[in-house]
Design an enzyme around this catalytic site. Structure first.
Site, PDB file in Angstrom:
ATOM      1  N   LYS A 247       0.851  -1.196   0.000  1.00  0.00           N
ATOM      2  CA  LYS A 247       0.000   0.000   0.000  1.00  0.00           C
ATOM      3  C   LYS A 247       0.884   1.243   0.000  1.00  0.00           C
ATOM      4  O   LYS A 247       1.739   1.398   0.878  1.00  0.00           O
ATOM      5  CB  LYS A 247      -0.897  -0.004   1.246  1.00  0.00           C
ATOM      6  CG  LYS A 247      -1.653   1.293   1.490  1.00  0.00           C
ATOM      7  CD  LYS A 247      -2.399   1.260   2.826  1.00  0.00           C
ATOM      8  CE  LYS A 247      -2.894   2.638   3.214  1.00  0.00           C
ATOM      9  NZ  LYS A 247      -3.495   2.664   4.562  1.00  0.00           N
ATOM     10  N   LYS A 259      -9.491  12.613   9.118  1.00  0.00           N
ATOM     11  CA  LYS A 259      -8.911  12.171  10.395  1.00  0.00           C
ATOM     12  C   LYS A 259      -8.799  13.363  11.344  1.00  0.00           C
ATOM     13  O   LYS A 259      -8.730  14.507  10.897  1.00  0.00           O
ATOM     14  CB  LYS A 259      -7.482  11.638  10.166  1.00  0.00           C
ATOM     15  CG  LYS A 259      -7.392  10.326   9.423  1.00  0.00           C
ATOM     16  CD  LYS A 259      -5.922   9.961   9.189  1.00  0.00           C
ATOM     17  CE  LYS A 259      -5.787   8.696   8.368  1.00  0.00           C
ATOM     18  NZ  LYS A 259      -6.125   7.472   9.128  1.00  0.00           N
ATOM     19  N   ARG A 333      -7.450  -0.369   1.383  1.00  0.00           N
ATOM     20  CA  ARG A 333      -7.983  -1.628   0.832  1.00  0.00           C
ATOM     21  C   ARG A 333      -8.490  -1.442  -0.595  1.00  0.00           C
ATOM     22  O   ARG A 333      -8.546  -2.388  -1.364  1.00  0.00           O
ATOM     23  CB  ARG A 333      -9.058  -2.196   1.759  1.00  0.00           C
ATOM     24  CG  ARG A 333     -10.257  -1.327   1.953  1.00  0.00           C
ATOM     25  CD  ARG A 333     -11.043  -1.655   3.211  1.00  0.00           C
ATOM     26  NE  ARG A 333     -10.336  -1.250   4.410  1.00  0.00           N
ATOM     27  CZ  ARG A 333     -10.822  -1.398   5.647  1.00  0.00           C
ATOM     28  NH1 ARG A 333     -12.003  -1.958   5.827  1.00  0.00           N
ATOM     29  NH2 ARG A 333     -10.128  -0.991   6.691  1.00  0.00           N
TER      30      ARG A 333
END
Length: 486
Positions: A247, A259, A333
């Protein structure tokens, strides 16, 4: 400077037991080192040091470090080789003391395991200070004596590999953008004739129909890159390769699911998966390991712009599956889904991906070990054995159908990018999501979020980005190439 090891004696009052290099030096100075050590305080405990000056003209400063018990061996409770860990930690602290004295060169006692000693020295001295005007003095560690020079050199290469990953992870996100990351790797691999590096642009990513990856990338002004590395170390270049996937989010703001700002700067290291797998390949090439390896790193930023993914959007991955993006901060992901689909083009012996994927992994294991989710006991065994040697541990986590149901039960698409019970088993639902893009029978997903950085847990790493588990990946490759050879 000189760093020498001493074992703790069984009895509290017993005389110090030097390593063979320590014994030889003590004879050279007519037993003065042993005398000084015994009068300077209680026996040296593991990882503690004493410095002596003026013992020998070649070594104005000698640091004696405690190695703990001799021949401690593999500790089954700790899942690592205690001798190796003790040597790494002791040598690192000894070398740092020499650095504090501003001595430019240090000779290191191999302490019975020159590879571990070299790793301790080179890892222990590393610090990212590229952008500071005031830098710590550079210290060059060398092997004391010549008996184990090959093992020492191997340790230096292992440690430099991890340090390269640390360098990439620590560098600010405006210095290591997707393009710059790819250029760094290309530069490192330029001198190897058996390595090809392909830096694939956005247009190529689009032709590959990597819709999940592109959906993350489009939120940023930085163009995405798909980095593809081919290392042909095997005797036969047509042998099935090991495929590493990492990643590569060079900065992760969380996107629209922003965030919190405190600690967000650490998200410059959200490309830790790409950094560790690429560094492992650089190291494998430096060691000339006889195995074919392909490295794949989808590289982009995750930013909250007017073009960014919105919660509830549906995107289509390379294999045709649709994904509902319920949380834009579960972006890693999405990159990996497309990269894993692409990895199946290579008739791989095994596919191993690494990613700073979930905060849940950090909650589960902290920084003690990398979480491994795998469909292959063969692959697990190899990774586990490698980690005992390196001390950079792995721990097996479950890939139950229980978690798959939580990502496939989705209102608008084939899959949701988060589990339907949100926080429960977050690392496991992320792994279950990735499994939906894997058909290979030997696949492992390494969630390295917990081992991304080091405060003080690993004594031979300074505070900062850790570059873990690069050495475990290298050792895994080395063991696999031995297997192919035999």
């Amino acid at each position: 400077g000189l760093v020498l090891g001493v074992y703790s004696s069984e009895k509290e009052e017993g005389a110090a037991r030097f390593t063979s290099a320590g014994d030889a030096f003590d004879r050279l100075v007519s037993g003065k080192l042993r005398d000084l050590l015994s009068v300077s305080g209680p026996p040296l405990k593991k990882g503690k040091t004493r410095i002596f000056h003026g013992l020998h003209q070649d070594f104005p400063s000698v640091v004696v470090v405690g190695l703990g018990k001799q021949n401690a061996g593999v500790n089954d409770q700790e899942n690592w080789n205690e001798d190796k860990e003790n040597i790494r930690a002791a040598v690192a602290v000894g070398c740092r003391q020499i650095q504090d004295l501003e001595i430019p060169c240090v000779e290191v006692d191999p302490c019975g395991d020159a590879q571990a000693a070299a790793e301790g020295a080179v890892l222990g001295l590393h610090e990212y200070n590229e952008l500071k005007q005031k830098k710590k003095p550079v210290v060059t560690p060398q092997l004391h004596g010549s008996a184990e020079s090959e093992a020492w050199q191997k340790g230096v290469i292992y440690a430099e590999g991890q340090n390269f990953a640390r360098y990439l992870m620590e560098a600010p996100a405006n210095y290591v953008t997707p393009v710059k990351f790819a250029e760094h790797i290309e530069q490192k691999l330029r001198s190897f004739s058996n390595v090809k590096v392909h830096i694939r642009p956005e247009s190529w990513i689009a032709t590959q129909q990597m819709g999940a990856f592109l959906s993350v990338a489009k939120g940023s002004a930085e163009p995405p890159i798909f980095l593809e590395i081919h290392y042909l170390g095997g005797a036969n270049t047509n042998d099935s390769p090991l495929v590493f996937v990492g990643k590569g989010v060079t900065f992760d703001s969380g996107g629209i699911s922003l965030k919190p700002s405190s600690g967000m700067d650490a998200m410059r290291a959200d490309m830790g998966g790409a950094a560790t797998i690429c560094s492992a390949i650089v190291t494998a090439a430096a060691l000339n390991l006889p195995l074919n390896i392909i490295g794949l790193a989808p590289l982009c930023e995750n930013m909250p712009s007017g073009k960014a993914n919105k919660p509830g959007d549906v995107v289509r991955a390379k294999n045709g599956k649709t994904i509902q993006v319920d949380n834009t901060d579960a972006e890693g992901r999405l990159l990996l889904a497309d990269a894993l689909c692409y990895a199946h083009n290579f008739n791989a012996r095994a596919i191993v991906n690494a990613a700073t994927l979930t905060g849940a992994m950090d909650v589960a294991l902290g920084s003690a070990a990398t979480g491994v989710f795998t469909n292959s006991s063969w692959l697990w065994t190899h990774l586990y054995k490698a980690s005992i040697v390196t001390g950079d541990r792995v721990w097996r986590m479950p890939l139950f159908e229980h978690y798959t149901k939580q990502v496939t039960d989705c209102p608008l698409a084939d899959l949701s990018n988060i589990g339907k019970y949100s926080r429960a088993g977050g690392a496991c639902t992320a792994a279950a999501f990735l499994k939906e893009f894997v058909t290979a029978s030997h696949w492992a997903h390494l969630d390295i979020a917990g081992v991304m950085s080091n405060k003080d847990e690993v004594p031979y790493l300074r505070k900062g980005m850790a570059g873990r588990p690069t050495r475990t990946l290298v050792e895994f490759v080395a063991r696999l190439s031995q297997d192919s050879h035999n």
